[in-house]
Design a protein around this motif. Structure first.
Motif, mmCIF file in Angstrom:
data_model
loop_
_atom_site.group_PDB
_atom_site.id
_atom_site.type_symbol
_atom_site.label_atom_id
_atom_site.label_comp_id
_atom_site.label_asym_id
_atom_site.label_seq_id
_atom_site.Cartn_x
_atom_site.Cartn_y
_atom_site.Cartn_z
ATOM 1 N N THR A 182 53.324 43.006 -29.543
ATOM 2 C CA THR A 182 54.242 43.911 -28.855
ATOM 3 C C THR A 182 54.447 43.411 -27.432
ATOM 4 O O THR A 182 53.471 43.207 -26.704
ATOM 5 C CB THR A 182 53.695 45.343 -28.832
ATOM 6 N N VAL A 183 55.702 43.212 -27.062
ATOM 7 C CA VAL A 183 56.025 42.717 -25.727
ATOM 8 C C VAL A 183 56.824 43.798 -25.006
ATOM 9 O O VAL A 183 57.915 44.179 -25.447
ATOM 10 C CB VAL A 183 56.840 41.413 -25.782
ATOM 11 N N SER A 184 56.271 44.284 -23.915
ATOM 12 C CA SER A 184 56.950 45.327 -23.151
ATOM 13 C C SER A 184 57.698 44.698 -21.977
ATOM 14 O O SER A 184 57.291 43.685 -21.425
ATOM 15 C CB SER A 184 55.943 46.353 -22.663
ATOM 16 N N GLY A 207 48.570 41.413 -29.981
ATOM 17 C CA GLY A 207 48.246 42.416 -28.986
ATOM 18 C C GLY A 207 49.490 42.883 -28.265
ATOM 19 O O GLY A 207 50.613 42.539 -28.653
ATOM 20 N N THR A 208 49.283 43.648 -27.198
ATOM 21 C CA THR A 208 50.379 44.151 -26.372
ATOM 22 C C THR A 208 50.347 43.443 -25.031
ATOM 23 O O THR A 208 49.304 43.440 -24.362
ATOM 24 C CB THR A 208 50.251 45.665 -26.161
ATOM 25 N N THR A 243 58.809 41.031 -30.154
ATOM 26 C CA THR A 243 57.974 42.073 -30.750
ATOM 27 C C THR A 243 58.152 42.080 -32.265
ATOM 28 O O THR A 243 59.277 42.190 -32.773
ATOM 29 C CB THR A 243 58.346 43.451 -30.174
ATOM 30 N N ARG A 245 50.035 42.053 -35.228
ATOM 31 C CA ARG A 245 51.139 42.676 -34.489
ATOM 32 C C ARG A 245 51.179 42.180 -33.058
ATOM 33 O O ARG A 245 50.159 42.165 -32.361
ATOM 34 C CB ARG A 245 50.999 44.193 -34.514
ATOM 35 N N GLN A 263 52.964 41.954 -21.481
ATOM 36 C CA GLN A 263 54.171 42.128 -20.685
ATOM 37 C C GLN A 263 55.114 40.946 -20.917
ATOM 38 O O GLN A 263 54.681 39.847 -21.276
ATOM 39 C CB GLN A 263 53.815 42.185 -19.203
#
Length: 124
Positions: free
Chosen positions: A121-123, A10-11, A91, A119, A13
């Motif tokens: 994703t690290v913002s 997932g996405t 990511t 997938r 922080q």
């Protein structure tokens, strides 16, 4: 035919945690050394972590050491990757893989079976 199915991506922080899971389709799961690999955008796939048949011995690459931990539940035919303190450089698409070898390996060709990937994703 062995099948591996990953989930849990997932996405998130930076600093968050995720736990990936990989379900193995056969009852022979406990006969396999398992590994986690990842492929970041524009980069080659790399080894992340490995775990032996019983789960008593694990190995992680230096870049995730102390943050990521593989585990397994042989009764559920499931492999896990706990990922803490995630960084943007984590990511990637994460893959689980199964090996009938006797020892840990960070080489892709040591693993006979692969999942399709999940997938992460690290913002920042």
């Amino acid at each position: 035919q062995v099948q591996l199915v990953e989930s849990g991506g997932g996405t998130v922080q930076a600093g968050d945690s995720l736990k990936l899971a990989c379900v193995f389709s056969e009852r022979t799961f406990s006969n396999y050394i398992m590994g986690w690999f990842r492929q970041a955008p524009g980069k080659e796939r790399e080894f992340v972590a490995g775990i032996n048949w019983s789960g008593s011995n694990t190995n992680t690459v230096d870049s995730v050491k102390g943050r990521f931990a593989p585990s397994r539940d042989n009764a559920k035919n499931t492999l896990y990757l706990q990922m803490n303190s995630l960084k943007p450089e984590d990511t990637a698409v994460y893959y689980c893989a199964a090996s009938r070898g006797k020892y840990f390996s960070n080489r892709e060709n040591s693993y006979e079976y692969w999942g399709q990937g999940t997938r992460v994703t690290v913002s920042s």
